[in-house]
Design a protein around this motif. Sequence first.
Motif, PDB file in Angstrom:
ATOM      1  N   ALA A  46      -1.128  26.176 -30.199  1.00  0.00           N
ATOM      2  CA  ALA A  46      -0.742  24.956 -30.915  1.00  0.00           C
ATOM      3  C   ALA A  46      -1.819  23.887 -30.788  1.00  0.00           C
ATOM      4  N   ALA A  47      -2.432  23.807 -29.598  1.00  0.00           N
ATOM      5  CA  ALA A  47      -3.486  22.807 -29.393  1.00  0.00           C
ATOM      6  C   ALA A  47      -4.689  23.095 -30.290  1.00  0.00           C
ATOM      7  N   TRP A  48      -5.068  24.367 -30.381  1.00  0.00           N
ATOM      8  CA  TRP A  48      -6.184  24.720 -31.266  1.00  0.00           C
ATOM      9  C   TRP A  48      -5.850  24.436 -32.723  1.00  0.00           C
ATOM     10  N   GLN A  49      -4.623  24.710 -33.121  1.00  0.00           N
ATOM     11  CA  GLN A  49      -4.235  24.409 -34.499  1.00  0.00           C
ATOM     12  C   GLN A  49      -4.335  22.918 -34.772  1.00  0.00           C
ATOM     13  N   ASP A  50      -3.903  22.113 -33.805  1.00  0.00           N
ATOM     14  CA  ASP A  50      -3.996  20.657 -33.987  1.00  0.00           C
ATOM     15  C   ASP A  50      -5.440  20.213 -34.120  1.00  0.00           C
ATOM     16  N   ARG A  51      -6.347  20.858 -33.381  1.00  0.00           N
ATOM     17  CA  ARG A  51      -7.751  20.469 -33.436  1.00  0.00           C
ATOM     18  C   ARG A  51      -8.431  20.982 -34.696  1.00  0.00           C
ATOM     19  N   LEU A  52      -8.065  22.169 -35.135  1.00  0.00           N
ATOM     20  CA  LEU A  52      -8.810  22.806 -36.227  1.00  0.00           C
ATOM     21  C   LEU A  52      -8.356  22.339 -37.600  1.00  0.00           C
TER      22      LEU A  52
END
Length: 237
Positions: A46-52
């Motif tokens: 989820a954190a990577w999705q928020d960043r990407l």
Amino acid sequence: MPDEALSADELDLLAAELALGVLEGEERVRALRLQLSDRSFRVAVAAWQDRLVPMLAHLPDAEPGPALWTRIESQIEDRAPDGIVRRLRAWRTGALSASAVAAALALALLFAPPDAPQPVPPRPAAQPVAVAQLLDKSGQALLVVRVNVATGNLRVRSLDLPDGAGEPELWVIPAGGVPHSLGLIGRNGTSDIAADARTRDYLRPGSVIAVTYEPADGAPHSAPTGDILGTAPLSVL
């Protein structure tokens, strides 16, 4: 056969790959299984999705050149753990069929410039301030008066007022020579006064500040009745 244990860095890279949608086959199955069973991995995805996602919205389409992966490997290999390099090479193979957007994202992660500095809000304009130091006939300092000319707020510090009947009352005397009361102040310490709209207009450089002793009842008075203890003109700092 149990899956090979992954280091923390490898798990984070796997989460990034799943967020990017570049995993296939057994790798994707393993990542999806971890997403269901491992809360920390699910949070990492989820954190990577928020960043990407915001980065993707701002990145133009790009067609990667033939030397792209060589450049990426040369940038990473000397400083990344072996596991990450191994997985990067595996990713390269899978990415041959992936979109150019994924490659652009990889470049963005490696070479993205630091965040632009936030603009500094302008400092509020300095308020005009006038001061007066009231002295008695012998030159002894009685009061220090500080006036915010824009707001009409006064701060009065009593230094060494003489003994006497009544309470100290502060006056402003504009160019016309008619005193106007600013109110009673303390014999000691600091007093704050908010001048009313009528007297605020008189609080200008050149006006004179004076202090007298007056009865406490009926203050502020329309005119002074006691002796003037000290005076001083208002001056701009």
